[in-house]
Design an enzyme around this catalytic site. Structure first.
Site, PDB file in Angstrom:
ATOM      1  N   LEU A  94       0.943  -1.300  -0.130  1.00  0.00           N
ATOM      2  CA  LEU A  94       0.034  -0.400   0.239  1.00  0.00           C
ATOM      3  C   LEU A  94       0.959   0.942  -0.030  1.00  0.00           C
ATOM      4  CD1 LEU A  94      -2.641  -0.920   3.128  1.00  0.00           C
ATOM      5  CD2 LEU A  94      -3.205  -0.888   0.157  1.00  0.00           C
ATOM      6  N   ASP A  95       0.711   2.390  -0.925  1.00  0.00           N
ATOM      7  CA  ASP A  95       0.910   3.696  -0.643  1.00  0.00           C
ATOM      8  C   ASP A  95       1.241   4.063   0.631  1.00  0.00           C
ATOM      9  OD1 ASP A  95       1.234   3.305  -3.284  1.00  0.00           O
ATOM     10  OD2 ASP A  95      -0.227   4.484  -3.730  1.00  0.00           O
ATOM     11  N   ARG A  96       2.217   4.770   1.366  1.00  0.00           N
ATOM     12  CA  ARG A  96       2.379   5.282   2.388  1.00  0.00           C
ATOM     13  C   ARG A  96       1.159   6.088   2.593  1.00  0.00           C
ATOM     14  NH1 ARG A  96       7.956   8.219   4.388  1.00  0.00           N
ATOM     15  NH2 ARG A  96       7.758   7.679   6.635  1.00  0.00           N
ATOM     16  N   THR A 129      -1.500   5.723   2.179  1.00  0.00           N
ATOM     17  CA  THR A 129      -3.068   4.933   2.340  1.00  0.00           C
ATOM     18  C   THR A 129      -2.712   4.407   3.451  1.00  0.00           C
ATOM     19  OG1 THR A 129      -2.925   5.018  -0.748  1.00  0.00           O
ATOM     20  CG2 THR A 129      -4.347   3.140   0.732  1.00  0.00           C
ATOM     21  N   ARG A 166      -5.566   6.519  -8.046  1.00  0.00           N
ATOM     22  CA  ARG A 166      -4.881   7.990  -8.156  1.00  0.00           C
ATOM     23  C   ARG A 166      -4.536   8.615  -8.790  1.00  0.00           C
ATOM     24  NH1 ARG A 166       0.388   7.930  -4.116  1.00  0.00           N
ATOM     25  NH2 ARG A 166      -0.076   9.788  -4.680  1.00  0.00           N
TER      26      ARG A 166
END
Length: 302
Positions: free
Chosen positions: A142-144, A146, A243
């Site tokens: 997961l993105d930082r 998110t 995104r």
């Protein structure tokens, strides 16, 4: 001669030990022994690895017990272990996988600084407290910024199996997104090709640009004149897919400056991994894990 009571309990400072008199499954046994505890709390105690049968940790609710076995509940061990986790809540743990709810702002994995408290490093320390040889393995990321559901494997075989068949094994990946503006359509599908530039920004093209085809489905949950809350289903799982696709439809994710957002009232990116459903690597059963949507995302779109 020591009498063998039907279900005798001997207590130490932070443990309770019970002797099994007659065959039954573990969860009903625990509920019978600890009648003041709720079913959910007993499930959590099992999931967190606080129960041992004859000295071996057991997490399965339906584990069969035999007469004469000793069931020990380590009251504080898991609680103490979990207290050391920062930005990480364990949703599920068994012999093969560990599933967490990751908070926004915490790195999933990658970090040049070995002192950084990534989710991966924290979980590695967590499992090693039970056995120094234990490990966790990264399955997806997961993105930082998110938050939400993230799964790790507890052995390399499970990791390789999940990654090799990810698209077949995973049956649902649901996100909740807070986006800018009032989304008019009740639902929609976005399809494009995504390609990453040398500056690590992903660009979208309606026709094949040599990148990866990406498909995102969305449904409007609620909205006002400034923001909309969307339920987003991934058909494909490409880097930064949601995104980029939200920017494509003119409704960038709140706080996502990289992909077109101009506001950040919630001091984070408005994206949350709400649910993950997959076929369990050992049993083949469909299991679903869910992390509650942060209240900041919901309140802004009312």
């Amino acid at each position: 001669m020591k009498k063998n009571h039907k279900n005798s309990a001997s207590r130490k400072e932070d443990t309770s030990v019970y002797t099994v008199k007659e065959p039954m499954e573990l969860l009903p046994f625990l509920l019978e022994m600890m009648s003041k505890s709720s079913r959910n709390s007993m499930k959590s105690i099992l999931t967190r690895g606080q129960v041992t049968v004859n000295g071996k940790m057991v997490t399965q609710h339906n584990h069969p017990l035999q007469a004469g076995q000793h069931v020990e509940i380590l009251k504080n061990r898991a609680a103490m272990k979990e207290e050391t986790l920062v930005g990480v809540t364990i949703l599920h743990e068994d012999d093969d996988i560990i599933v967490i709810n990751k908070e926004a702002g915490l790195l999933s994995v990658a970090s040049k600084n070995p002192e950084d408290m990534t989710a991966y490093r924290q979980l590695m320390d967590y499992v090693k407290e039970t056995n120094p040889r234990n490990r966790v393995y990264v399955v997806h990321r997961l993105d930082r910024d998110t938050s939400g559901v993230m799964l790790f494997a507890k052995n390399e075989e499970v990791k390789n199996g999940l990654q090799a068949a990810w698209n077949e094994v995973v049956k649902e990946r649901t996100y909740t997104a807070l986006v800018e503006g009032a989304v008019r359509k009740k639902e929609g599908t976005i399809s494009s090709w995504l390609k990453e530039s040398k500056t690590f920004k992903v660009y979208s093209n309606p026709t094949d640009n040599g990148g990866q085809h990406a498909v995102t489905h969305y449904k409007k949950l609620q909205s006002n004149s400034n923001y909309s809350l969307l339920e987003v289903q991934l058909e494909t799982g490409r880097k930064n897919q949601i995104r980029v696709h939200m920017e494509d439809i003119g409704h960038p994710i709140v706080g996502d400056k990289k992909y077109g957002s101009s506001v950040n009232p919630i001091k984070r990116i408005g994206l949350h991994a709400t649910a993950l459903a997959l076929l369990h690597p050992r049993t083949g059963e469909l299991v679903r894990f869910k992390a509650d949507v942060p209240s900041s995302l919901i309140s802004k779109s009312k």
